[in-house]
Design an enzyme around this catalytic site. Structure first.
Site, PDB file in Angstrom:
ATOM      1  N   VAL A  15       6.830  -4.270   0.741  1.00 33.24           N
ATOM      2  CA  VAL A  15       6.332  -5.406   1.512  1.00 33.24           C
ATOM      3  C   VAL A  15       5.388  -6.218   0.622  1.00 33.24           C
ATOM      4  O   VAL A  15       4.589  -5.653  -0.130  1.00 33.24           O
ATOM      5  CB  VAL A  15       5.603  -4.908   2.788  1.00 33.24           C
ATOM      6  N   TYR A  46       4.950  -5.751  -3.399  1.00 36.28           N
ATOM      7  CA  TYR A  46       5.499  -4.447  -3.799  1.00 36.28           C
ATOM      8  C   TYR A  46       7.015  -4.489  -4.025  1.00 36.28           C
ATOM      9  O   TYR A  46       7.600  -3.513  -4.477  1.00 36.28           O
ATOM     10  CB  TYR A  46       5.146  -3.373  -2.759  1.00 36.28           C
ATOM     11  N   GLU A  53      -2.048   9.080   5.292  1.00 38.50           N
ATOM     12  CA  GLU A  53      -2.114  10.279   4.443  1.00 38.50           C
ATOM     13  C   GLU A  53      -3.091  11.299   5.036  1.00 38.50           C
ATOM     14  O   GLU A  53      -2.848  12.502   4.994  1.00 38.50           O
ATOM     15  CB  GLU A  53      -2.535   9.897   3.017  1.00 38.50           C
TER      16      GLU A  53
HETATM   17  C1  UD2 Z   1      -1.847   6.656  -1.579  1.00 42.05           C
HETATM   18  C2  UD2 Z   1      -0.539   7.327  -1.203  1.00 42.05           C
HETATM   19  C3  UD2 Z   1       0.187   6.433  -0.223  1.00 42.05           C
HETATM   20  C4  UD2 Z   1      -0.663   6.198   1.011  1.00 42.05           C
HETATM   21  C5  UD2 Z   1      -2.023   5.633   0.598  1.00 42.05           C
HETATM   22  C6  UD2 Z   1      -3.008   5.646   1.753  1.00 42.05           C
HETATM   23  C7  UD2 Z   1       0.463   8.709  -2.933  1.00 42.05           C
HETATM   24  C8  UD2 Z   1       1.031   8.732  -4.286  1.00 42.05           C
HETATM   25  N1  UD2 Z   1       0.211   7.489  -2.438  1.00 42.05           N
HETATM   26  O1  UD2 Z   1      -1.415   5.561  -2.400  1.00 42.05           O
HETATM   27  O2  UD2 Z   1       1.421   7.011   0.160  1.00 42.05           O
HETATM   28  O3  UD2 Z   1      -0.795   7.403   1.727  1.00 42.05           O
HETATM   29  O4  UD2 Z   1      -2.634   6.404  -0.430  1.00 42.05           O
HETATM   30  O5  UD2 Z   1      -2.767   4.623   2.616  1.00 42.05           O
HETATM   31  O6  UD2 Z   1       0.309   9.729  -2.309  1.00 42.05           O
HETATM   32  N2  UD2 Z   1       3.030  -0.962   0.523  1.00 42.05           N
HETATM   33  C9  UD2 Z   1       3.716  -2.166   0.465  1.00 42.05           C
HETATM   34  N3  UD2 Z   1       3.019  -3.321   0.364  1.00 42.05           N
HETATM   35  C10 UD2 Z   1       1.648  -3.343   0.292  1.00 42.05           C
HETATM   36  C11 UD2 Z   1       0.955  -2.134   0.348  1.00 42.05           C
HETATM   37  C12 UD2 Z   1       1.673  -0.943   0.438  1.00 42.05           C
HETATM   38  O7  UD2 Z   1       4.938  -2.194   0.514  1.00 42.05           O
HETATM   39  O8  UD2 Z   1       1.073  -4.444   0.178  1.00 42.05           O
HETATM   40  C13 UD2 Z   1       3.788   0.306   0.670  1.00 42.05           C
HETATM   41  C14 UD2 Z   1       4.485   0.713  -0.623  1.00 42.05           C
HETATM   42  O9  UD2 Z   1       5.669   1.409  -0.303  1.00 42.05           O
HETATM   43  C15 UD2 Z   1       3.492   1.643  -1.269  1.00 42.05           C
HETATM   44  C16 UD2 Z   1       2.914   2.345  -0.051  1.00 42.05           C
HETATM   45  O10 UD2 Z   1       2.895   1.369   0.989  1.00 42.05           O
HETATM   46  O11 UD2 Z   1       4.138   2.513  -2.188  1.00 42.05           O
HETATM   47  C17 UD2 Z   1       1.521   2.936  -0.224  1.00 42.05           C
HETATM   48  O12 UD2 Z   1       0.605   1.977  -0.656  1.00 42.05           O
HETATM   49  P1  UD2 Z   1      -0.143   2.118  -2.056  1.00 42.05           P
HETATM   50  O13 UD2 Z   1       0.820   2.603  -3.081  1.00 42.05           O
HETATM   51  O14 UD2 Z   1      -0.846   0.869  -2.364  1.00 42.05           O
HETATM   52  O15 UD2 Z   1      -1.164   3.247  -1.713  1.00 42.05           O
HETATM   53  P2  UD2 Z   1      -2.022   4.185  -2.729  1.00 42.05           P
HETATM   54  O16 UD2 Z   1      -1.663   3.863  -4.128  1.00 42.05           O
HETATM   55  O17 UD2 Z   1      -3.444   4.112  -2.344  1.00 42.05           O
END
Ligand code: UD2
Length: 346
Positions: free
Chosen positions: A116, A119, A296
């Site tokens: 989204v 991403y 999470e």
């Molecule tokens: C961690 C977790 C993630 C989620 C988050 C807490 C791992 C490796 N990652 O990653 O799963 O639990 O913490 O919320 O365990 N996304 C979009 N557009 C956006 C934002 C997010 O498509 O603008 C989707 C995308 O599939 C992404 C996922 O949501 O991979 C998780 O978001 P993140 O990767 O930014 O989260 P992160 O790195 O904090």
């Protein structure tokens, strides 16, 4: 015959009648319990059907593979949890044996991935590498949830493998995009997967496959240990610590810290997980509280109570920026290093 003798005979007769009654009662109990054989000659067990793909693992006859050992194997890592779920590491399983077992079942695997806003840029590598390493030779449907279907790249897929695109609205907060995944996974299972899918895995899009991820990862409820916390003492695990939240895990509690970026299992189990996390996240929101790590945190709370039947080591979700440690013999799937300020909407 005197009077004394006739009393004895009456007693014997009464005892015989009683024994007969007891025998028929016990036989009836056995039949009702269903534990005993129902057929006339009582030698062939009754057949029952269970629709769990994890049930009854059959290997093809004459399959040749390395002899299993009880005294040799990985000794540098823990390969079983205290509730006796396997922890999957390279060197703990035989890929060809497992593939043979699950090929006989003709299983189908669904994957959900969300792309989204900005991403969508991660989709080409995610999809291309999934086609190189994820459940090769098995039926796989990759469900891409996006607000921009035109940005989903055309990837050439092997027979039996497909990309399915589903439209979702964008949100102003990344926390909401990430957390709403549980609701969309729940509705996908309800509306589309029930009749045609055995297993589902839910993965972060900002990641790439680098090595085999296959049948060794299958189980009823499958969790992946977070690469950042697998040696951290309980007190340092980033669970939600406020008792007001439904994701609360008290100090001194919790097994491992699991990733929100990869989990899966059979449909029934993942459905319950997604529904529970969604309901609790929304109820928290009504009370004005958002768990420390959104869904999470709720997933970690769920897995504390509902123990995963299989645990995947951090080989199954590494992070590119982390130096490799000696226990990691292979990286199968890893989060790419990203600039949060550049890609998130807030
Ligand atoms: C961690 C977790 C993630 C989620 C988050 C807490 C791992 C490796 N990652 O990653 O799963 O639990 O913490 O919320 O365990 N996304 C979009 N557009 C956006 C934002 C997010 O498509 O603008 C989707 C995308 O599939 C992404 C996922 O949501 O991979 C998780 O978001 P993140 O990767 O930014 O989260 P992160 O790195 O904090």
């Amino acid at each position: 015959m005197n009077m004394g003798n006739s009393k004895v005979w009456t007693l014997v007769l009464l005892l015989a009648v009683l024994a007969g009654v007891v025998y028929y009662y016990m036989a009836g109990l056995q039949r009702r319990s269903g534990i005993f054989f129902e057929n006339e000659d009582q030698s062939v067990p009754v057949e029952i059907t269970i629709k769990d793909p994890e049930f009854h693992l059959v290997a093809p006859d004459h399959l040749k593979y390395k002899q299993p050992s009880l005294v040799q194997g990985r000794s540098d890592v823990v390969t079983v949890t205290p509730w006796l779920a396997p922890v999957v590491w390279e060197g703990t399983f035989d890929p060809s044996l497992l593939d043979s077992v699950y090929r006989l079942k003709n299983i189908s695997v669904a994957v959900t991935v969300f792309a989204v806003g900005k991403y969508t840029r991660f989709l080409p590598d995610f999809l291309k590498t999934a086609e190189q390493h994820f459940f090769l030779g098995f039926r796989v449907r990759l469900y891409v949830f996006t607000d921009q279907p035109d940005k989903v790249p055309k990837v050439s897929m092997a027979k039996g493998r497909q990309v399915m695109v589903r439209l979702v609205p964008i949100s102003k907060r990344w926390q909401e995009i990430s957390a709403r995944r549980m609701e969309l996974i729940q509705t996908l299972i309800e509306a589309e997967l029930q009749s045609n899918t055995d297993y589902i895995f839910c993965l972060d899009v900002d990641s790439k496959f680098h090595g085999r991820w296959g049948t060794e990862s299958l189980g009823s409820l499958v969790a992946v240990i977070h690469p950042g916390y697998y040696t951290t003492p309980r007190t340092g695990l980033p669970y939600e610590r406020r008792p007001q939240s439904r994701a609360y895990v008290a100090h001194g509690e919790g097994d491992f810290y699991y990733c929100g970026g990869a989990f899966g299992g059979i449909l029934q189990e993942v459905y319950l997980l997604a529904k529970t996390c969604r309901t609790n996240f929304e109820a928290d929101a009504k009370d004005g509280i958002e768990a420390a790590w959104q869904e999470e945190s709720h997933l970690n709370r769920f897995m504390w109570i509902n123990k995963p039947s299989k645990v995947l080591s951090p080989e199954y979700l590494w992070q590119d920026f982390k130096a490799i440690t000696p226990e990691i013999h292979i990286i199968r799937f890893s989060g790419v290093t990203k600039n949060y300020a550049d890609i998130r909407p807030n």
